[in-house]
Design a protein around this motif. Structure first.
Motif, mmCIF file in Angstrom:
data_model
loop_
_atom_site.group_PDB
_atom_site.id
_atom_site.type_symbol
_atom_site.label_atom_id
_atom_site.label_comp_id
_atom_site.label_asym_id
_atom_site.label_seq_id
_atom_site.Cartn_x
_atom_site.Cartn_y
_atom_site.Cartn_z
ATOM 1 N N MET A 25 141.173 165.871 -53.285
ATOM 2 C CA MET A 25 141.523 164.465 -52.507
ATOM 3 C C MET A 25 140.236 164.264 -51.760
ATOM 4 N N GLU A 26 139.902 162.773 -52.106
ATOM 5 C CA GLU A 26 139.006 162.315 -50.889
ATOM 6 C C GLU A 26 139.274 161.346 -49.955
ATOM 7 N N THR A 27 140.276 160.904 -50.367
ATOM 8 C CA THR A 27 141.252 159.780 -49.240
ATOM 9 C C THR A 27 142.570 160.082 -48.954
ATOM 10 N N LEU A 28 142.938 160.235 -47.852
ATOM 11 C CA LEU A 28 144.204 160.482 -47.464
ATOM 12 C C LEU A 28 144.748 159.145 -46.872
ATOM 13 N N LEU A 29 145.886 158.710 -47.380
ATOM 14 C CA LEU A 29 146.567 157.436 -46.792
ATOM 15 C C LEU A 29 147.831 157.922 -46.029
#
Length: 421
Positions: free
Chosen positions: A264-268
């Motif tokens: 994972m590179e972005t957590l929303l």
């Protein structure tokens, strides 16, 4: 080796691979499996030699200033050596797709029409760093009835040549020619240019490596390419998520391994749970020294976070760095993902079945997950055996490319003297 010499050398490999492809295409499942199992035994017997060769590559890599992520990819740890052996045995145990006929049916004219699965022919594989790819690629190509030409990175030349020796032993044990699997021996970059422009010898190219390499190959290749450019993977935590599940998933997706395309590179995070969830995650990430880069709402909740730039949302870090954005709802999360995702792997954590169905339908990625870590996007984990790579293309193969992705189909027709009226 000069440019002209490299070109002639690669044409020689191509010519040999084309001849060998006809041999492996008609080989029985038993013979292919024998080659795979004999290669596993050869690797097991040559562990010391493989470790010594890998040490030479690691020492050269450190001397040449390779970063930690590249060195991690380059290392042949005991666990990875065992994984190579297990991968060969697992591929041997998989059903052979070649020759399978489906959808056979009688038509009004009296003929029978169906589809038969067949090898692609000769596959060229270009990759960086990871020497275990040599075994993974060779095993899948072989089981799917293809010959292959493998061109690893210059940083792994000693490891790859040591593995190539094991592959040759495995092929010989099964009575198959060495040329079924050929590992390019030169580190000259001209070898890549030659390999991707030989349609008379090579049917498909599979690049595995950095975005620059794959962009170059996609631009210059004269044969079809199965590829993904990068892995900008997202996890969206919904306001109807089980936050304990979400914590475990988000921690694993980022920190299990950094230098991989399914991290994972972005957590929303939905704004309704951000105040509760993000401080929990920040404590977990602090244990691993993960740098957090956030939107204004994230920075307001997490003093340790630094402001994310617009470029952060489209960056594959391959490092302990994470971008975080608080979103108003699932629509905003899906909009963000479809804008910035590389269409590799994206996940949602939610206990709402209806929303989960929507996420699966509307996120346009090769793997879409509900309540699971993005780290599962892998051929081995999907039960395909060792994968040859991930495809984010929409034609032929998509997602982890295993045996079936290395074959094609042709129509077969059975008649009994039938003629068209």
């Amino acid at each position: 080796m000069g440019g002209e010499q490299v070109s002639e050398y690669m044409k020689g490999l191509g010519n040999q691979a084309r001849a060998a492809s006809r041999v492996i295409a008609r080989a029985s499942t038993a013979v292919k499996n024998q080659a795979l199992l004999a290669t596993a035994e050869a690797i097991e017997a040559a562990t010391a030699e493989l470790e010594a060769a890998n040490t030479l590559d690691l020492e050269a890599g450190r001397a040449n200033g390779l970063d930690a992520a590249m060195l991690d990819r380059l290392a042949l740890t005991p666990e990875r050596l065992q994984g190579m052996i297990e991968g060969l045995r697992q591929v041997a145990a998989l059903p052979d797709p070649v020759g399978a006929i489906r959808d056979m049916k009688f038509l009004p004219s009296g003929i029978q029409v169906g589809r038969m699965r067949v090898p692609l022919g000769v596959i060229g594989i270009i990759y960086e760093s990871r020497p275990n790819v040599t075994v993974e690629a060779a095993s899948l190509c072989l089981k799917a009835g293809n010959a292959c030409i493998l061109r690893g990175g210059s940083e792994s030349i000693h490891s790859n040549q040591a593995i190539a020796a094991c592959l040759r032993r495995g092929l010989a044990a099964a009575g198959l020619p060495d040329q079924v699997v050929q590992v390019v021996e030169t580190t000259d970059r001209a070898a890549v240019g030659a390999l991707i422009t030989m349609p008379e010898y090579v049917d498909v190219i599979v690049p595995r490596g950095g975005k620059g390499l794959i962009e170059r190959i996609s631009r210059e290749a004269r044969v079809p390419v199965i590829k993904h450019l990068d892995g900008i993977c997202h996890v969206y935590v919904d306001d109807r998520a089980d936050l304990d599940k979400a914590e475990a998933i988000c921690f694993n997706a980022k920190t299990h391994r950094y230098g991989v395309c399914n991290a994972m590179e972005t957590l929303l995070v939905h704004e309704a749970v951000a105040a509760e969830f993000l401080p929990r995650m920040a404590l977990r990430y602090a244990q691993k020294d993960v740098e957090l880069r956030g939107c204004p709402a994230t920075c307001a909740l997490l003093p340790q976070a630094i402001a994310a730039s617009e470029q952060d949302w489209s960056t594959e870090y391959l490092a302990p760095i994470l971008s975080i954005r608080v979103v108003a709802d699932m629509d905003a999360a899906i909009e963000h993902i479809n804008r910035f995702s590389s269409q590799h792997t994206d996940a949602m954590v939610s206990e709402d079945y209806t929303r989960a169905r929507r996420f699966l339908a509307e996120v346009d990625s090769s793997s879409v997950m509900i309540n699971a870590s993005t780290r599962f996007a892998d051929g081995f984990e999907y039960g395909l055996g060792a994968e040859i790579g991930i495809s984010t293309d929409k034609i032929h193969a998509r997602g982890p490319v295993g045996l079936e992705g290395l074959t094609s189909e042709k129509y077969v027709v059975f008649g009994d003297g039938h003629i068209r009226q």
